[in-house]
Structures are given as structure tokens and as C-alpha cells.
Design an enzyme around this catalytic site. Structure first.
Site, PDB file in Angstrom:
ATOM      1  N   ASP A   1     -14.275  22.162 -16.399  1.00  0.00           N
ATOM      2  CA  ASP A   1     -13.511  22.573 -15.150  1.00  0.00           C
ATOM      3  C   ASP A   1     -13.061  24.039 -15.434  1.00  0.00           C
ATOM      4  O   ASP A   1     -12.336  24.204 -16.408  1.00  0.00           O
ATOM      5  CB  ASP A   1     -12.379  21.521 -14.940  1.00  0.00           C
ATOM      6  CG  ASP A   1     -11.532  22.126 -13.791  1.00  0.00           C
ATOM      7  OD1 ASP A   1     -11.978  22.009 -12.689  1.00  0.00           O
ATOM      8  OD2 ASP A   1     -10.285  22.274 -14.170  1.00  0.00           O
TER       9      ASP A   1
ATOM     10  N   GLU B   1     -18.207  24.577 -13.958  1.00  0.00           N
ATOM     11  CA  GLU B   1     -17.666  24.877 -12.792  1.00  0.00           C
ATOM     12  C   GLU B   1     -16.971  26.232 -12.733  1.00  0.00           C
ATOM     13  O   GLU B   1     -16.171  26.443 -13.417  1.00  0.00           O
ATOM     14  CB  GLU B   1     -16.556  23.782 -12.603  1.00  0.00           C
ATOM     15  CG  GLU B   1     -15.823  23.836 -10.994  1.00  0.00           C
ATOM     16  CD  GLU B   1     -14.401  24.201 -10.936  1.00  0.00           C
ATOM     17  OE1 GLU B   1     -13.692  24.099  -9.852  1.00  0.00           O
ATOM     18  OE2 GLU B   1     -13.848  24.568 -11.845  1.00  0.00           O
TER      19      GLU B   1
END
Length: 617
Positions: free
Chosen positions: A262, A304
Site C-alpha cells: 500500500d 499500489e
């Protein structure tokens, strides 16, 4: 499984093979930190010793088939555990339903321990080795991973690298004044340095969380790029990198197959820069890849990177020094919705030409909707040059269109982080509601409903036509609508993303085999598309893919060729009937409905319809 070497021998061979590069990379970030590097390799040795035999067997199997994740029958689904089945045990009980959906890649949205009400949807982790109690335990997660592995389903989990929750043990100890733990974050006694950072660091959420620092009750200032309760980690401290890597490997040793990194572009901070996409980020990403190849080589890293293509592609690394195995195709997702609203495929074709020109080994995850909002990060310089489109008015048009404010629009979405001053709001909503299904349902208009369901199916066909791994958002397979009840929940009402994070409606799922219901039409239609994709060689990731002129600004023509087989995919982004095609000799058969065409230079496409045309042999 024959020939399995002792654990220690396998580890030492892998470590020795990568030692020179690993040491050089480590030394470039942490020079003359000999003891820290020894601690890092010792940590890797400990993680390897804790990897259970069933996972070691999987490592060896996937080593024999390194392209196992590039199969055309791979189909992903992302879901929230609590919304889908209540608990991890509940998800395990629903695995047969997921298999019925042909899902073999399951992304569980954030489920690690995080403070209630201050978690940003689970992205403020207070304990990387514990599950949110209401969802179950780490043992439940491991059992679910075991069950998934037995059924051929790969499990994906988010790993929040950039920050921890303010309730994490490190943060608590830092707040209490322990220097060792303050050094794991960015702590300052005055605003002098933070103000220098903020001169060059863009704000992530200028409306809901302005600035990049938060002042604590004791007067100290800590870096918080996202929200005040998410404290940015200092990867300039080797202890942070070692312990966060150990947390990552702890999860892979529970049986997680894919780790979603992330916010990876943000993880290295340097004064006087944007603190985005710095070279050190790629050094860290490469070291994570090496760590996984040593300890858990069957595990994939998913980056991401929510940025334009030029900044996304570097996260694949190079052939000699790869970083992430796969990345999100964010720009194509946003451009797809822009194309639906404008009815003009020019920008989408330009986007696909850029994607098609990349090496075939670059693997993207493709999706229509996800847990997050839709940000309008389009190629505005090109749109202005070609069409005179200005960024701010166009974003307003798109948001008006998809919230149903634009005349004639049946789309029903909700704005997120709306800032009228900047005109930079993002968009939320389920695929079905954005396609007009919700409005048609409300009006009880069968004509509109048929058109909306057709649009929904065509967009999924478009997603499935792209190279990479298609990922469906849970509920889209039955056309789940917006959940407006979030507005009445004090814990959710300030975050409009909960409009598409509603509880899975199992009563509607029961209608999936009834072709007289829209749920049945959507479920069966999507499942047929998935079956065709899995069976047709033209959908191989190694196929040649390109776009062509369809003869209509409303229709995108995407062509795929594998050997002597050729597939022409046509997508009509107009709400009207359109005649379009490509210049070809010979006959073609439409795969979805079985229609035969003696020529495809000009065929009729239904409003927001599509055609998968396979050349007859």
C-alpha cells in the site's frame, strides 16, 4: 515431493545467490551499518525457519511453473470480510460460492488490528500480527489460507508500509518520549523543519486532512501525510525496514500468496523533494523482492501506485532487477469512466496504445471498481490540445454526470473529498449504480433497466478483454447497488466511500440462477464472459494486442492475436445504436451470442454494447 533439501541448506543457497546485490542495495541506504545488515539477514533466516512444509512445497511447485500467475483463467475478486460474510470463518464457509463465481484470486481488504473509528478503513494498523477481533484471529486467517490453497485460490492481503496507527506500540512509546521509537517516525520539537517539508510535499487529502504534519498534545510535531492518526514511518532508520519486512514475512508465512504494498511511492522522505517516487523507494522495493525470493519465492508483490503511467511502470523494475510482480492499472480504470460519460473513445484508445506498447511481461491488475474512489487523473494536457478540454470544468462535468445531476444521466454516484474551490472531487459508487441500474430499478423502467444491465456487462467485457488479471469487486457479479444507509451511521457518514462498501446481499445472490431477474442476467452474463476468456487462446497474456480505427469515435476496437487465431473486440460507449468495425476479409463469429458475420467492416452495435468477434478458420 522428491528431493526436498534441508531447510537450512535451501536458505543458505538462496541467500548466497543474492548476497552481493542485497548487501550493495542495503549499503546504499544504510552505509557502514554492518550490525544492522547482520540483523536483517538473521531476521530472514528466522522467517525461513518458521515457514511450514505445505508452503515450502508450494514454493517448489511454483518455481517449476514461474508463470503460474499469468494464466488467462485467473480471475480475481476483492471483498471486505465483514461485509461479505461477517468473519474469516464465514468467508471460509462461502468458498464454494466464490468458486461458483470462478474466482481463484481472492483479495481480502484490510483486516489487521486497527482502532475503531480512526482506521481509514483498516489502513491505520495498530498491530501487524493480529486480526481485528470482530473478524476472528490470526489462526482463523491461516486456516482460511490453507482452505484457499486446497481449492486453488490465491489469497491477497494489504500490507500498509508507509505508516502505522497512532495506537501502534511504537507510536505509543514514541509519544511517551522514548527516543528509540521517535526515531522510527519523523518527530520534531518545532515547526521549522515541517514547514520546509510542506513547501515541496503535495497534500494527499487537502480537504479532509490538510497538511502533512500533526501537532501532538505535548507540542511535538509528527509527519502524517495521510490522516493525523496515521504516522509516517522513517525508512531512513534500518530498524524500521528490518522489522516491517519481518512483519510482511510473518503474513506470508500464514499462507498469504500476494502482498499488496500500500502507498509504496511514499515510503522514503527527503527534505526539499515531493517525497514521492524517490530513487530510494525502488531500492527498498527491490530489497523486499529479494527478501521474498529468499524466504517465500512463491509469493507475489502487488504495487499500489495510483499515479500516471510514466510513474507507474518503474515499479516493475527491470528484467535483471525486478521489483513488483504486478501493478494496478489505475489510469485505464479512470479513463474508462470518462469514456462512458463522454461517449468518445479517443483518450481510451491513446491509453491502450501506451499499455499495449509495454513489454508483455509487465502484468497489470485490471478493474472497473474497487474499495476506493475514482480520481480523475486523466491526461488533461492531451485533452486540452486535442479537444480544448479544461481540467476543472471537465472534472465537474464528470462528477455531475455520475451523480445524476447532468441532464439525461441515469448514473447514481456520490462525491468524495469534494472541494468546490479546487473543483477536484472524486467519485464513489458501485458499478451497477454508475451504469444506471439503480435509477432504472427505482423508476421501475424495464427499458432503462435492460440498457443499464447491458452497459454493466459491456464494461465487464471491456475489463476482461485487457491483458492482465481481471479483478471484480464483490457484489458486482449480481449488480449490487449503492448502500445509502452509510449516511445514517455515525462511524461512516463522513466517508462516502462506504456507499459502495455495503454488506453483501445474499438474498439477491439467491436470484443468480433466475434469468428472469436482473441479478440472474448479470451473474450468468458475467460468468459466460469469464468462461469464454478462460477457454479462448486469444486472451493469453502473451498474445499480440493493439487498437485499430473502428470508423466511429464512439467505438473502441481492440484486437488480439495468438498464433493464427484473431479476436476483434468492439465496444460502443454511446447510448445509441452505432455502425462500426475494422477492415477485414472473411467471416467472424461473435463469441458471446453466437452471431455469424460475413464481414466486420461495418456491423451494428447496441447502445453501450460490445462484440467479441473471432475469425472463422
Amino acid at each position: 515431493m522428491k528431493g526436498i533439501q534441508p531447510k537450512e541448506t535451501v536458505f543458505e543457497q538462496r541467500l548466497s545467490h543474492r548476497m552481493d546485490e542485497l548487501h550493495n542495495l542495503y549499503n546504499s541506504l544504510y552505509p557502514q551499518q554492518t550490525e544492522s545488515f547482520e540483523n536483517f539477514t538473521s531476521m530472514l533466516r528466522g522467517a525461513w525457519s518458521q515457514r511450514k512444509d505445505s508452503l515450502r512445497v508450494q514454493d517448489e511447485k511454483r518455481k517449476e511453473n514461474p508463470d503460474w500467475f499469468r494464466r488467462r483463467d485467473l480471475l480475481g475478486m476483492m471483498l471486505y470480510v465483514n461485509a461479505f460474510a461477517g468473519t474469516l470463518k464465514g468467508v471460509e464457509e462461502k468458498l464454494e460460492y466464490l468458486q461458483e463465481c470462478r474466482v481463484n484470486y481472492l483479495h481480502l481488504m484490510p483486516l489487521l488490528e486497527s482502532p475503531k473509528g480512526r482506521s481509514d478503513g483498516g489502513y491505520a494498523v495498530s498491530n501487524f500480527r493480529a486480526v481485528q477481533p470482530e473478524l476472528g484471529s490470526m489462526e482463523d486467517l491461516e486456516r482460511l489460507a490453507d482452505s484457499c490453497r486446497e481449492k486453488g485460490i490465491s489469497l491477497c492481503l494489504d500490507f500498509v508500509m508507509n505508516h502505522t496507527s497512532e495506537e501502534h506500540d511504537w507510536a505509543k512509546r514514541a509519544r511517551s518520549g522514548e527516543k528509540e521509537y521517535q526515531d522510527r517516525y519523523f518527530f520534531y520539537n518545532s515547526w521549522d523543519i515541517p514547514r520546509e517539508f510542506e513547501k515541496t510535499v503535495p497534500q494527499v487529502f487537502p480537504t479532509t486532512a490538510p497538511g502533512s504534519f500533526t501537532q501532538l498534545e505535548n507540542g511535538q510535531i509528527v509527519m502524517t501525510n495521510f490522516y493525523p492518526y496515521q504516522w509516517d514511518l522513517n525508512y531512513g532508520n534500518p530498524v524500521v525496514f528490518t522489522e516491517m519486512t519481518e512483519n510482511l514475512l510473518y503474513l506470508t508465512n500464514r499462507g498469504i500468496d500476494v502482498i499488496r504494498l500500500d502507498a509504496v511511492p511514499y515510503i522514503w522522505k527527503e527534505l526539499g523533494t515531493s517525497c514521492r517516487n524517490l530513487p530510494q523507494v525502488h531500492t527498498l522495493s527491490r530489497m523486499l523482492r529479494i527478501a521474498c525470493e529468499i524466504v517465500c519465492p512463491s509469493v507475489l508483490l502487488l504495487g499500489e501506485v495510483v499515479m500516471e503511467p510514466a510513474k507507474v511502470v518503474p515499479y516493475f523494475g527491470t528484467t535483471e532487477k525486478p521489483e513488483c510482480h504486478m501493478l494496478y492499472n489505475v489510469t485505464t480504470m479512470a479513463t474508462t469512466w470518462h469514456t462512458l460519460a463522454t461517449g468518445d473513445v479517443s483518450l481510451l484508445r491513446r491509453q491502450m496504445e501506451a499499455v499495449c506498447s509495454l513489454p508483455k511481461d509487465f502484468l497489470f491488475l485490471n478493474y472497473l471498481r474497487c474499495h476506493d474512489d475514482i480520481g480523475w487523473g486523466l491526461d488533461y494536457p492531451w485533452l486540452k490540445e486535442q479537444f480544448g478540454i479544461e481540467e476543472v470544468p471537465h472534472k465537474k462535468y464528470l462528477n455531475d454526470y455520475f451523480t445524476g445531476k447532468w441532464p439525461g444521466s441515469d448514473s447514481r454516484g456520490e462525491l468524495y473529498n469534494d472541494d468546490p474551490r479546487l473543483g477536484d472531487a472524486r467519485l464513489c459508487g458501485t458499478t451497477a449504480s454508475l451504469c444506471g441500474v439503480e435509477a432504472a430499478d427505482f423508476e421501475r423502467n424495464p427499458f432503462k433497466l435492460e440498457r443499464a444491465v447491458s452497459c454493466d456487462l459491456a464494461l465487464h467485457a471491456w475489463m476482461l478483454s485487457q491483458s492482465g488479471i481481471p479483478v471484480i469487486y464483490s457484489g458486482d457479479e449480481i449488480g449490487q447497488l449503492n448502500d445509502w444507509n452509510y449516511r445514517h451511521n455515525p462511524e461512516k457518514q463522513e466517508d462516502s466511500r462506504y456507499i459502495h462498501r455495503g454488506s453483501f446481499q445474499w438474498d439477491l445472490a439467491e436470484m443468480r440462477f433466475d434469468s428472469n431477474t436482473r441479478q440472474g442476467k448479470q451473474f450468468e452474463g458475467l460468468r459466460r464472459l469469464e468462461m469464454i476468456r478462460a477457454q479462448e487462446p486469444c486472451f493469453e497474456m502473451q498474445a499480440d494486442v493493439w487498437t485499430e480505427d473502428s470508423g466511429s469515435s464512439h467505438v473502441l476496437a481492440l484486437c488480439r492475436r495468438m498464433g493464427k487465431r484473431e479476436l476483434v473486440c468492439l465496444f460502443n460507449f454511446s447510448p445509441e445504436f452505432v455502425h462500426a468495425g475494422v477492415d477485414r476479409e472473411g467471416s467472424y463469429t461473435e463469441l458471446m451470442y453466437g452471431t455469424h458475420y460475413s464481414q466486420i467492416r461495418e456491423i451494428q452495435l447496441y447502445p453501450n454494447g460490445f462484440a467479441w468477434l473471432l475469425r472463422d478458420e
